[in-house]
Design a protein around this motif. Structure first.
Motif, PDB file in Angstrom:
ATOM      1  N   GLU A 190       0.875  -1.100  -0.053  1.00 54.12           N
ATOM      2  CA  GLU A 190      -0.030   0.047  -0.089  1.00 54.12           C
ATOM      3  C   GLU A 190       0.906   1.323  -0.069  1.00 54.12           C
ATOM      4  N   VAL A 191       2.029   1.288   0.709  1.00 53.98           N
ATOM      5  CA  VAL A 191       2.707   2.519   0.891  1.00 53.98           C
ATOM      6  C   VAL A 191       4.166   2.182   0.511  1.00 53.98           C
ATOM      7  N   ARG A 204       6.692  10.310   2.832  1.00 48.46           N
ATOM      8  CA  ARG A 204       6.918  11.624   2.893  1.00 48.46           C
ATOM      9  C   ARG A 204       7.185  12.314   4.441  1.00 48.46           C
ATOM     10  N   LYS A 205       7.595  13.538   4.646  1.00 53.20           N
ATOM     11  CA  LYS A 205       8.048  13.916   6.192  1.00 53.20           C
ATOM     12  C   LYS A 205       7.517  15.327   6.153  1.00 53.20           C
ATOM     13  N   THR A 218       2.254  11.564   4.174  1.00 51.09           N
ATOM     14  CA  THR A 218       2.500  10.599   3.097  1.00 51.09           C
ATOM     15  C   THR A 218       0.955  10.275   2.501  1.00 51.09           C
ATOM     16  N   PHE A 219       0.010  10.013   3.434  1.00 47.55           N
ATOM     17  CA  PHE A 219      -1.281   9.710   3.006  1.00 47.55           C
ATOM     18  C   PHE A 219      -1.974  10.666   2.159  1.00 47.55           C
ATOM     19  N   THR A 264      -0.427  13.139   0.300  1.00 45.18           N
ATOM     20  CA  THR A 264       0.518  13.188  -1.000  1.00 45.18           C
ATOM     21  C   THR A 264       0.028  11.771  -1.886  1.00 45.18           C
ATOM     22  N   MET A 265      -0.443  10.804  -1.508  1.00 47.39           N
ATOM     23  CA  MET A 265      -1.030   9.643  -2.337  1.00 47.39           C
ATOM     24  C   MET A 265      -2.303   9.928  -2.683  1.00 47.39           C
ATOM     25  N   ILE A 266      -3.225  10.198  -1.868  1.00 50.44           N
ATOM     26  CA  ILE A 266      -4.494  10.323  -2.136  1.00 50.44           C
ATOM     27  C   ILE A 266      -5.006  11.796  -3.088  1.00 50.44           C
ATOM     28  N   ASP A 267      -4.465  12.954  -2.589  1.00 48.95           N
ATOM     29  CA  ASP A 267      -4.765  14.088  -3.020  1.00 48.95           C
ATOM     30  C   ASP A 267      -3.591  15.168  -3.183  1.00 48.95           C
ATOM     31  N   PRO A 268      -2.672  14.828  -3.717  1.00 47.02           N
ATOM     32  CA  PRO A 268      -1.308  15.489  -3.956  1.00 47.02           C
ATOM     33  C   PRO A 268      -1.753  16.889  -4.418  1.00 47.02           C
TER      34      PRO A 268
END
Length: 399
Positions: free
Chosen positions: A245-246, A252-253, A300-301, A303-307
């Protein structure tokens, strides 16, 4: 050379043979084996060179959003080929829910409000400063307090009775994220809350309420800090156990302190898949690494789903210029009008990586496409700064 002689003999024989008749089988000229071998090796070399030297995207490139048109394509992460992502059943289900939430407009409200969510171990030392900030805007904000250690003693009417059910919070552990989610859940119960700001007990306002309200209410992004740190305190904390999944290239930080729009707050509440990955595999002393979920999970979340839906910066100023494990803390002797005014004029967000060279990047801050000052709040201030902050408040917060 036997092979060479054989080839010439075959050619010569072919040239002097009489024309073939229908009863004769024509002698076919054959390509020598060494030519076939040479062509094959050349083809292998050219194909390898193409894949080796073609331009590659890096970890810092725009990530493959789960809702990108056409889906995810093969990219390159350093020297590693990152194949097109194939979603698990859980991921697919999660993305369907997230997509529906993002496509649903927030509820209409006659008086949309900002939820100010305070994460504190006990009492809030700057309640009187916040009262000065809130005064006269009672229909435009709500306050929520998560006190993880002691019951707060209040000095301002705006904070009385605003505590939510709280649990113990340990620095660097998932309990910090749990407290954030608990605050969001309680604030979401009020349908008029459209923006959600996470603050600590050492945070102070840098602007007037009207300025903050306009800045947050009339934008279409959430202010969630997120950047690539290839060093040991960034992507060095990643665990392969987060796969599939990741991925490493997703990691990301960023700073913990955010301002989030309602749709994103609901998505945080709906997420269990990615939260579980960070609860299990981003924690202190995990495989010899110290991973802190409050610095990586939301960063991170989203950036993945709605950057494109996040500003990739915070609206809370923190000074890391001393290069220590913790940011600079301001004492009473540090508080001057010049210091506070300077904080309100900063218009570039700074990120510093943790590898040996410590690369520093400055990114201009934009609000709806226009360059604007970055910060609405600041931390960390010692309690003994309260009197000086109250003294300077009406001057340094002038729009």
């Amino acid at each position: 050379m036997k092979t060479s002689r054989s080839w010439w003999t075959g050619t010569r024989d072919y040239l002097i043979m009489p024309p073939a008749t229908s009863r004769q089988r024509a002698h076919v000229k054959r390509t020598p084996k060494w030519i076939l071998l040479f062509v094959s090796l050349a083809a292998v070399f050219l194909i390898s060179a193409y894949y080796l030297y073609q331009p590659r995207s890096t970890v810092s490139a725009a990530p493959c959003s789960v809702f990108a048109p056409g889906g995810c394509t093969t990219t390159y992460d350093g020297d590693r080929v990152v194949p097109a992502k194939v979603f698990t059943d859980e991921e697919t289900s999660s993305h369907v829910v997230i997509r529906e939430i993002l496509s649903t407009p927030p509820p209409l409200s006659k008086s949309p409000k900002i939820a100010f969510m305070f994460l504190t171990p006990s009492s809030l030392p700057f309640e009187m400063l916040w009262e000065r900030f809130f005064q006269g805007h009672e229909d435009k904000f709500t306050v929520y307090i998560h006190s993880s250690r002691d019951k707060p003693i209040h000095s301002s009417r705006y904070f009385v009775g605003r505590e939510i059910r709280s649990e113990k919070v340990e620095w660097g552990k998932i309990s910090m994220v749990d407290a954030e989610r608990r605050l969001l859940a309680n604030a979401l119960l009020d349908p008029d809350n459209h923006q959600f700001v996470l603050l600590s007990d050492s945070c102070v306002p840098l602007r007037t309420f009207n300025y903050v309200y306009h800045y947050l209410m009339f934008t279409n992004v959430s202010y969630i800090d997120s950047y690539v740190d290839p060093g040991p305190h960034g992507n060095g904390r990643y665990s392969d156990r987060m796969m599939p999944e990741v991925r490493y290239s997703d990691f990301r930080k960023g700073a913990q302190w955010f301002s989030m729009k309602r749709q994103h707050a609901i998505i945080v509440m709906a997420d269990s898949l990615y939260y579980r990955k960070f609860r299990l595999y981003c924690r202190p002393n995990m495989d010899g690494k110290n991973c802190y979920s409050d610095e990586h999970y939301l960063q991170t979340f989203f950036t993945m789903i709605d950057p494109d839906g996040i500003a990739k910066r915070s609206v809370t100023h923190v000074d890391w210029s001393e290069g220590k494990w913790h940011p600079r803390s301001y004492r009473a002797s540090d508080i001057t009008y010049e210091l506070l005014k300077n904080l309100t004029t900063v218009d570039e967000a700074i990120h510093v990586t943790s590898e040996g060279k410590k690369v520093t990047t400055w990114r201009p801050c934009f609000w709806n496409g226009v360059k604007r000052p970055c910060y609405l709040f600041a931390r960390k201030f010692y309690p003994n700064t309260l009197d000086k902050l109250l003294y300077h408040f009406s001057n340094y917060t002038t729009n």
